[in-house]
Design a protein around this motif. Structure first.
Motif, PDB file in Angstrom:
ATOM      1  N   ALA A 133      40.010  67.276 -15.269  1.00 55.37           N
ATOM      2  CA  ALA A 133      39.735  66.927 -13.722  1.00 55.37           C
ATOM      3  C   ALA A 133      38.703  67.553 -13.059  1.00 55.37           C
ATOM      4  O   ALA A 133      38.642  68.908 -13.177  1.00 55.37           O
ATOM      5  CB  ALA A 133      40.864  66.764 -13.029  1.00 55.37           C
ATOM      6  N   LYS A 134      37.796  67.133 -12.672  1.00 50.77           N
ATOM      7  CA  LYS A 134      36.560  67.771 -12.047  1.00 50.77           C
ATOM      8  C   LYS A 134      36.896  67.793 -10.467  1.00 50.77           C
ATOM      9  O   LYS A 134      36.861  66.822  -9.734  1.00 50.77           O
ATOM     10  CB  LYS A 134      35.165  67.070 -12.208  1.00 50.77           C
ATOM     11  CG  LYS A 134      34.841  67.181 -13.671  1.00 50.77           C
ATOM     12  CD  LYS A 134      33.395  66.531 -13.919  1.00 50.77           C
ATOM     13  CE  LYS A 134      32.944  66.526 -15.023  1.00 50.77           C
ATOM     14  NZ  LYS A 134      31.723  65.837 -15.406  1.00 50.77           N
ATOM     15  N   THR A 135      37.478  69.104 -10.222  1.00 48.78           N
ATOM     16  CA  THR A 135      37.682  68.939  -8.586  1.00 48.78           C
ATOM     17  C   THR A 135      36.856  70.246  -8.170  1.00 48.78           C
ATOM     18  O   THR A 135      36.496  71.209  -8.765  1.00 48.78           O
ATOM     19  CB  THR A 135      39.174  69.564  -8.473  1.00 48.78           C
ATOM     20  OG1 THR A 135      39.369  70.850  -9.162  1.00 48.78           O
ATOM     21  CG2 THR A 135      40.090  68.508  -8.841  1.00 48.78           C
ATOM     22  N   ARG A 136      36.467  70.011  -7.012  1.00 48.24           N
ATOM     23  CA  ARG A 136      35.569  71.117  -6.184  1.00 48.24           C
ATOM     24  C   ARG A 136      36.253  71.699  -4.961  1.00 48.24           C
ATOM     25  O   ARG A 136      36.721  70.965  -4.309  1.00 48.24           O
ATOM     26  CB  ARG A 136      34.192  70.381  -5.631  1.00 48.24           C
ATOM     27  CG  ARG A 136      33.277  71.300  -5.489  1.00 48.24           C
ATOM     28  CD  ARG A 136      32.011  70.247  -5.089  1.00 48.24           C
ATOM     29  NE  ARG A 136      31.427  70.946  -3.859  1.00 48.24           N
ATOM     30  CZ  ARG A 136      30.786  70.333  -2.954  1.00 48.24           C
ATOM     31  NH1 ARG A 136      30.560  68.989  -3.393  1.00 48.24           N
ATOM     32  NH2 ARG A 136      30.567  70.837  -1.631  1.00 48.24           N
ATOM     33  N   VAL A 137      36.369  72.900  -5.102  1.00 50.15           N
ATOM     34  CA  VAL A 137      36.954  73.543  -4.022  1.00 50.15           C
ATOM     35  C   VAL A 137      36.214  73.822  -2.873  1.00 50.15           C
ATOM     36  O   VAL A 137      34.847  74.160  -3.135  1.00 50.15           O
ATOM     37  CB  VAL A 137      37.387  75.069  -4.704  1.00 50.15           C
ATOM     38  CG1 VAL A 137      38.128  75.904  -3.382  1.00 50.15           C
ATOM     39  CG2 VAL A 137      38.531  74.659  -5.525  1.00 50.15           C
ATOM     40  N   VAL A 138      36.655  73.458  -1.560  1.00 47.67           N
ATOM     41  CA  VAL A 138      35.779  73.749  -0.472  1.00 47.67           C
ATOM     42  C   VAL A 138      36.171  74.948   0.123  1.00 47.67           C
ATOM     43  O   VAL A 138      37.358  75.171   0.572  1.00 47.67           O
ATOM     44  CB  VAL A 138      35.975  72.457   0.577  1.00 47.67           C
ATOM     45  CG1 VAL A 138      35.150  72.602   1.655  1.00 47.67           C
ATOM     46  CG2 VAL A 138      35.527  71.092  -0.401  1.00 47.67           C
ATOM     47  N   VAL A 139      34.967  75.849   0.436  1.00 51.57           N
ATOM     48  CA  VAL A 139      35.348  77.046   0.791  1.00 51.57           C
ATOM     49  C   VAL A 139      34.562  77.272   2.046  1.00 51.57           C
ATOM     50  O   VAL A 139      33.281  77.281   2.188  1.00 51.57           O
ATOM     51  CB  VAL A 139      35.184  78.463  -0.180  1.00 51.57           C
ATOM     52  CG1 VAL A 139      35.584  79.782   0.729  1.00 51.57           C
ATOM     53  CG2 VAL A 139      36.201  78.274  -1.400  1.00 51.57           C
ATOM     54  N   ALA A 140      35.082  77.692   3.481  1.00 57.10           N
ATOM     55  CA  ALA A 140      34.279  77.780   4.491  1.00 57.10           C
ATOM     56  C   ALA A 140      34.104  79.181   4.623  1.00 57.10           C
ATOM     57  O   ALA A 140      34.700  79.989   4.267  1.00 57.10           O
ATOM     58  CB  ALA A 140      34.936  77.164   5.753  1.00 57.10           C
ATOM     59  N   LYS A 141      32.433  79.344   5.091  1.00 60.22           N
ATOM     60  CA  LYS A 141      32.356  80.616   5.201  1.00 60.22           C
ATOM     61  C   LYS A 141      32.631  81.377   6.605  1.00 60.22           C
ATOM     62  O   LYS A 141      32.352  82.533   6.608  1.00 60.22           O
ATOM     63  CB  LYS A 141      30.587  80.690   4.818  1.00 60.22           C
ATOM     64  CG  LYS A 141      30.363  80.355   3.407  1.00 60.22           C
ATOM     65  CD  LYS A 141      30.606  81.442   2.474  1.00 60.22           C
ATOM     66  CE  LYS A 141      30.027  80.958   1.093  1.00 60.22           C
ATOM     67  NZ  LYS A 141      30.886  80.899  -0.208  1.00 60.22           N
ATOM     68  N   ARG A 142      32.568  80.364   7.660  1.00 62.91           N
ATOM     69  CA  ARG A 142      32.531  80.723   8.708  1.00 62.91           C
ATOM     70  C   ARG A 142      33.570  79.490   9.582  1.00 62.91           C
ATOM     71  O   ARG A 142      33.667  78.538   9.050  1.00 62.91           O
ATOM     72  CB  ARG A 142      31.431  80.823   9.529  1.00 62.91           C
ATOM     73  CG  ARG A 142      30.413  79.815   9.590  1.00 62.91           C
ATOM     74  CD  ARG A 142      29.072  80.104  10.307  1.00 62.91           C
ATOM     75  NE  ARG A 142      28.528  78.821  10.858  1.00 62.91           N
ATOM     76  CZ  ARG A 142      27.909  78.052   9.755  1.00 62.91           C
ATOM     77  NH1 ARG A 142      27.790  78.545   8.514  1.00 62.91           N
ATOM     78  NH2 ARG A 142      27.125  77.041  10.097  1.00 62.91           N
ATOM     79  N   PRO A 143      34.403  79.825  10.470  1.00 66.98           N
ATOM     80  CA  PRO A 143      35.236  78.957  11.185  1.00 66.98           C
ATOM     81  C   PRO A 143      34.117  77.773  11.820  1.00 66.98           C
ATOM     82  O   PRO A 143      33.230  77.936  12.136  1.00 66.98           O
ATOM     83  CB  PRO A 143      35.573  79.806  12.454  1.00 66.98           C
ATOM     84  CG  PRO A 143      35.451  81.269  12.096  1.00 66.98           C
ATOM     85  CD  PRO A 143      34.232  81.432  11.209  1.00 66.98           C
TER      86      PRO A 143
END
Length: 145
Positions: free
Chosen positions: A114-124
């Motif tokens: 499964a190709k899942t992409r993790v979303v990581v925010a760098k700032r609020p």
């Protein structure tokens, strides 16, 4: 395992490795603890190194001797893993070619990861999620849309 199979892939490489182990000195550090028994080259963990010219006869022998392993609904990967426990220099492609001639193997497709992409925010507040729903059909909502 792959590096061992590459070490003996051609007949010339196999003959050179066998010659080093038989007569010495062993110049290739990967062959350091290999030994000869019964005219065959063995790995330190007790597996037989099959010469490239003997791959097909070895597979024929295994098929005749242990036919149940080849026809009991197992796939190429499972059969190869079973063979790789005792033999070196027989790879999955060899097993696949052999079994395709016999026509007795299970054809299965490997499951796709499964190709899942993790979303990581760098700032609020870098990423925002909004759900939009059309509420025009509901009058209790008043004048809000």
């Amino acid at each position: 395992m792959r590096s061992l199979n590459q070490l003996f892939r051609t007949q010339e490489k196999y003959d050179a490795a066998r010659q080093q182990v038989e007569t010495g000195p062993v110049t290739d550090e990967r062959l350091q603890d290999f030994f000869m028994r019964g005219g065959e080259l063995w790995t330190p963990d007790g597996r037989v190194v099959v010469s490239p010219e003997n791959i097909q006869p070895t597979l024929e022998h295994l098929f005749d001797e242990h036919q149940i392993h080849f026809v009991s609904g197992k796939g190429i990967k499972t059969i190869w893993a079973w063979i790789a426990r005792d033999y070196v220099n027989i790879d999955r492609i060899d097993v696949k070619k052999f079994m395709s001639k016999k026509g007795l193997f299970q054809v299965v497709q490997e499951p796709k990861a499964a190709k899942t992409r993790v979303v990581v925010a760098k700032r609020p507040l870098q990423f925002l999620g909004v759900d939009l729903i059309d509420m025009n059909g509901f009058r209790p909502n008043g004048t809000y849309r």
